[in-house]
Every structure is written in C-alpha cells, then in structure tokens.
Write an enzyme that holds these catalytic residues in place. Structure first.
Site, PDB file in Angstrom:
ATOM      1  N   SER A 158      86.757  45.554  55.817  1.00  0.00           N
ATOM      2  CA  SER A 158      86.664  44.132  56.148  1.00  0.00           C
ATOM      3  C   SER A 158      87.669  43.786  57.233  1.00  0.00           C
ATOM      4  O   SER A 158      88.747  44.377  57.305  1.00  0.00           O
ATOM      5  CB  SER A 158      86.992  43.318  54.892  1.00  0.00           C
ATOM      6  OG  SER A 158      87.187  41.974  55.241  1.00  0.00           O
TER       7      SER A 158
ATOM      8  N   TYR B  91      93.689  42.631  48.577  1.00  0.00           N
ATOM      9  CA  TYR B  91      92.406  42.985  49.207  1.00  0.00           C
ATOM     10  C   TYR B  91      92.645  43.486  50.639  1.00  0.00           C
ATOM     11  O   TYR B  91      92.096  44.510  51.054  1.00  0.00           O
ATOM     12  CB  TYR B  91      91.500  41.754  49.185  1.00  0.00           C
ATOM     13  CG  TYR B  91      90.128  41.935  49.797  1.00  0.00           C
ATOM     14  CD1 TYR B  91      89.167  42.729  49.179  1.00  0.00           C
ATOM     15  CD2 TYR B  91      89.779  41.289  50.989  1.00  0.00           C
ATOM     16  CE1 TYR B  91      87.889  42.870  49.739  1.00  0.00           C
ATOM     17  CE2 TYR B  91      88.511  41.423  51.546  1.00  0.00           C
ATOM     18  CZ  TYR B  91      87.577  42.217  50.916  1.00  0.00           C
ATOM     19  OH  TYR B  91      86.319  42.358  51.466  1.00  0.00           O
TER      20      TYR B  91
HETATM   21  N1  LIG Z   1      80.205  39.492  52.227  1.00  0.00           N
HETATM   22  C1  LIG Z   1      81.069  39.528  53.203  1.00  0.00           C
HETATM   23  O1  LIG Z   1      81.125  38.590  54.004  1.00  0.00           O
HETATM   24  C2  LIG Z   1      81.997  40.716  53.379  1.00  0.00           C
HETATM   25  C3  LIG Z   1      82.934  40.666  54.411  1.00  0.00           C
HETATM   26  C4  LIG Z   1      83.780  41.741  54.597  1.00  0.00           C
HETATM   27  C5  LIG Z   1      83.678  42.851  53.780  1.00  0.00           C
HETATM   28  N2  LIG Z   1      82.780  42.874  52.760  1.00  0.00           N
HETATM   29  C6  LIG Z   1      82.708  44.085  51.933  1.00  0.00           C
HETATM   30  O2  LIG Z   1      81.355  44.467  51.782  1.00  0.00           O
HETATM   31  C7  LIG Z   1      81.164  45.136  50.542  1.00  0.00           C
HETATM   32  C8  LIG Z   1      80.026  44.483  49.778  1.00  0.00           C
HETATM   33  O3  LIG Z   1      80.407  43.158  49.494  1.00  0.00           O
HETATM   34  P1  LIG Z   1      79.376  42.014  49.085  1.00  0.00           P
HETATM   35  O4  LIG Z   1      79.717  40.833  49.886  1.00  0.00           O
HETATM   36  O5  LIG Z   1      77.998  42.532  49.062  1.00  0.00           O
HETATM   37  O6  LIG Z   1      79.894  41.736  47.588  1.00  0.00           O
HETATM   38  P2  LIG Z   1      79.074  41.290  46.296  1.00  0.00           P
HETATM   39  O7  LIG Z   1      77.892  40.488  46.657  1.00  0.00           O
HETATM   40  O8  LIG Z   1      80.095  40.699  45.384  1.00  0.00           O
HETATM   41  O9  LIG Z   1      78.582  42.685  45.707  1.00  0.00           O
HETATM   42  C9  LIG Z   1      79.516  43.630  45.304  1.00  0.00           C
HETATM   43  C10 LIG Z   1      78.808  44.870  44.818  1.00  0.00           C
HETATM   44  O10 LIG Z   1      79.818  45.783  44.340  1.00  0.00           O
HETATM   45  C11 LIG Z   1      79.549  46.086  42.985  1.00  0.00           C
HETATM   46  N3  LIG Z   1      80.775  46.273  42.214  1.00  0.00           N
HETATM   47  C12 LIG Z   1      81.799  45.400  42.041  1.00  0.00           C
HETATM   48  N4  LIG Z   1      82.716  45.920  41.210  1.00  0.00           N
HETATM   49  C13 LIG Z   1      82.248  47.152  40.851  1.00  0.00           C
HETATM   50  C14 LIG Z   1      82.723  48.177  39.999  1.00  0.00           C
HETATM   51  N5  LIG Z   1      83.889  48.062  39.333  1.00  0.00           N
HETATM   52  N6  LIG Z   1      81.982  49.291  39.851  1.00  0.00           N
HETATM   53  C15 LIG Z   1      80.799  49.420  40.505  1.00  0.00           C
HETATM   54  N7  LIG Z   1      80.298  48.500  41.344  1.00  0.00           N
HETATM   55  C16 LIG Z   1      81.012  47.378  41.502  1.00  0.00           C
HETATM   56  C17 LIG Z   1      78.741  44.892  42.452  1.00  0.00           C
HETATM   57  O11 LIG Z   1      77.913  45.285  41.388  1.00  0.00           O
HETATM   58  P3  LIG Z   1      78.221  45.068  39.816  1.00  0.00           P
HETATM   59  O12 LIG Z   1      78.874  43.760  39.659  1.00  0.00           O
HETATM   60  O13 LIG Z   1      76.858  45.191  39.230  1.00  0.00           O
HETATM   61  O14 LIG Z   1      79.092  46.225  39.443  1.00  0.00           O
HETATM   62  C18 LIG Z   1      77.886  44.571  43.662  1.00  0.00           C
HETATM   63  O15 LIG Z   1      76.758  45.407  43.703  1.00  0.00           O
HETATM   64  C19 LIG Z   1      82.503  45.054  49.816  1.00  0.00           C
HETATM   65  O16 LIG Z   1      83.219  46.251  49.991  1.00  0.00           O
HETATM   66  C20 LIG Z   1      83.217  43.901  50.508  1.00  0.00           C
HETATM   67  O17 LIG Z   1      84.607  44.006  50.415  1.00  0.00           O
HETATM   68  C21 LIG Z   1      81.934  41.829  52.536  1.00  0.00           C
END
Ligand SMILES: NC(=O)c1ccc[n+]([C@@H]2O[C@H](COP(=O)([O-])OP(=O)(O)OC[C@H]3O[C@@H](n4cnc5c(N)ncnc54)[C@H](OP(=O)(O)O)[C@@H]3O)[C@@H](O)[C@H]2O)c1
Length: 278
Positions: free
Chosen positions: A141, A154
């Site tokens: 990120s 984070y």
């Molecule tokens: N969205 C953004 O704007 C953004 C920006 C920068 C970086 N990111 C990065 O992109 C990635 C995806 O983020 P997202 O926005 O899609 O987040 P999200 O919608 O909250 O989804 C997170 C995913 O990770 C899984 N997860 C969380 N804790 C877990 C655990 N302990 N074991 C296994 N799986 C786990 C969740 O599934 P379960 O809850 O079913 O386990 C879910 O499938 C992350 O690494 C995040 O830091 C996102």
C-alpha cells in the site's frame, strides 16, 4: 499439445480486491487455490471460476495461523501438484489509533500484513527453487510509503513488505524465483477503502482512485513482464509518493492539504463509536 497450466495460490479472496485478482489470474490461464477465513464466500467464488472454465479450490484459512498455512500448502499440492505463483493479498487495517489499540492488536496487524506473507513465501520457496521456477507477488500500500494518518503498524508492515520483496527478488531471481510488489493507492468499487467511503458517505473520485480490476491486471502484468514494482494509483497520488521519497518531512502538511487528516479523524471516530456499541 496443450500448455501445462500453472497454479496460483491467492490469499484474501473471499471479498474486496482478492476476487478481482482471482478472476484476472483465471483469465490468464492459472489453476487457482483460494484462501481466506470465510469459507462460504470462497466456495462461491471457486464455483463461479470453475463454471467459467478454470480449475479452482477453496481452502478456508486464517493466514495468521502457522498450522493453517501448513494445511493450505498441503491441500494446494494435493490438488495441483505444486504452487507456481503466490499472491499475498490478504491484509487490512482496523483503522484505530496506535495508542488506543492494545499491543496484541498492533501485533495482529503486523502478522497479517507482513509476517504471514513472509511465512507463506518461506514455505513455498524450497519447492520453487527445486523447480527453478516461481513468482511471489505481494500487495502492498502507498500507506507504506507516505505518512497516512493513524496507520503506524499497518504502514510499518506494508513498508516491510516492499523491502521483503525487493531483497527476495535480488537474492533468488538468478535461481529462477522472482518477486514483485504491487503498491496500491485508494481503490474503488471493492475493498476496504470503498467500504470506508461508503460508511462515511464520501465519494471516491475517479481522478484519485483506481478501479479494483486494475489490481488484477497489475498482478498478471507483474508476473508476465517480471516487474519489480507496479504502482496502481492515478497521477496526484504518484506525485505525493515521489515528493515523500524526496522530502519525508513533508508528510504532515501533505496530509493536511490532501484532506487525509480530516477524513481519517472521521474514520477513527466512527471506529471508536462502533467499538463502544459492539
Ligand atoms: N482497498 C484499498 O483501497 C487498498 C489500498 C491499499 C492496499 N490495499 C491492500 O490490498 C489488499 C486487499 O485489501 P482489500 O481492500 O480487498 O481488503 P478487504 O476488502 O478487507 O479484504 C481483505 C481480504 O483479506 C482476507 N483476510 C483478512 N484477514 C485474514 C486472515 N487472518 N486470514 C486470511 N485471510 C484474511 C479477507 O477474508 P476473510 O475475512 O474471509 O478472512 C478478505 O478476503 C490488502 O493487503 C490491503 O492492505 C487495499
């Protein structure tokens, strides 16, 4: 003769950006191993992908649990023989103040966002080295590069993931195993950023956000072109990143100018209220 399909293990595929990565990888011809804690959502995605012609297995997994990682790898190997590509996507941030979270809350953030990806890589690397072939893609990120408010643990973890990938790539590329990091700015249409904006009733303007499909495309491109780093972020965010690399002391004023301070203060209040009512 048909080409042998490679296998990709992708974490965090039950919701958010992960399913977009899985669809892009399926389209690129990979067999898929899907891992997250929520089994029902994973099964639904695996079914959808299978109907569209891919081979996909769902393995409910808490990536912060070393025993679960061992199980994940053994199910993946039983299903497809071995894993060619690992995509470390599972991650996230509870969006609370560093001092208001317990130390174990902070440790959990660190474990999810950097230690789990490192541990899963460590488990899969020996097989990749034996076959002299493999690729590890980690989703980081921009929070790991700029001083986004209230992201101490984070930001440390996501910056750590960038450093981990850089050194892994340098050390193992000559032995057939490469690594790429995808640095995300704010992503719209799916994921934590979009959910938080919806909760606050905020817009996700197109000029400062990228669509979730762009992340899937970036992962496929990083592997195909063997890219060290891909930044998924429109222009203004890239300028902020470049400025922060040159002048790290500008962080506070930049947050104020970009409105990050005001927005994150609202998010922190919202999280406090939901914790009180939980
Ligand atoms: N969205 C953004 O704007 C953004 C920006 C920068 C970086 N990111 C990065 O992109 C990635 C995806 O983020 P997202 O926005 O899609 O987040 P999200 O919608 O909250 O989804 C997170 C995913 O990770 C899984 N997860 C969380 N804790 C877990 C655990 N302990 N074991 C296994 N799986 C786990 C969740 O599934 P379960 O809850 O079913 O386990 C879910 O499938 C992350 O690494 C995040 O830091 C996102």
């Amino acid at each position: 003769m048909a080409a042998i399909r490679q296998t990709a293990l992708i974490t965090g595929t039950s919701r958010g950006i992960g399913p977009h990565i899985a669809r892009a990888m399926a389209k690129a011809g990979y067999n898929l191993v899907l891992a997250s804690r929520s089994g029902r959502e994973l099964e639904a995605l695996a079914k959808q992908l299978t109907i569209s012609g891919a081979a996909a297995v769902a393995v409910p997994t808490d990536v912060t649990d070393p025993g679960a990682l061992e199980h994940l790898v053994s199910v993946a190997e039983a299903a497809f023989g071995h894993v060619d590509v690992l995509v470390n996507n599972a991650g996230g941030d509870p969006q609370r103040e560093f001092d208001q979270m317990s130390w174990s809350d902070n440790e959990r953030i660190f474990r999810l966002n950097v230690l789990a990806p490192m541990e899963l890589t460590h488990r899969l690397l020996p097989g990749m080295l034996d076959r002299r072939s493999g690729h590890v893609v980690s989703i980081s990120s921009i929070a790991g590069r700029i001083g986004f408010p209230y992201t101490e643990a984070y930001a440390a973890a996501k910056d750590g993931l960038i450093g981990f990938t850089r050194v892994l790539r340098n050390d193992y590329r000559s032995r057939g195993v490469s690594a790429s990091v995808i640095v995300l700015g704010a992503i719209r249409d799916a994921g934590q950023g979009q959910r938080t904006s919806d909760e606050l009733g905020l817009d996700m303007p197109r000029y400062s956000t990228a669509p979730a499909e762009a992340v899937g495309a970036a992962v496929v491109r990083a592997i195909a072109k063997d890219r060290a780093e891909i930044v998924v972020m429109p222009g203004p965010g890239r300028v902020m990143k470049a400025l922060m690399d040159l002048f790290p002391g500008l962080g506070r004023s930049m947050n104020r100018m970009a409105g990050a301070d005001a927005t994150m203060s609202r998010v922190i209040e919202l999280r406090k209220r939901s914790k009180l009512s939980a």
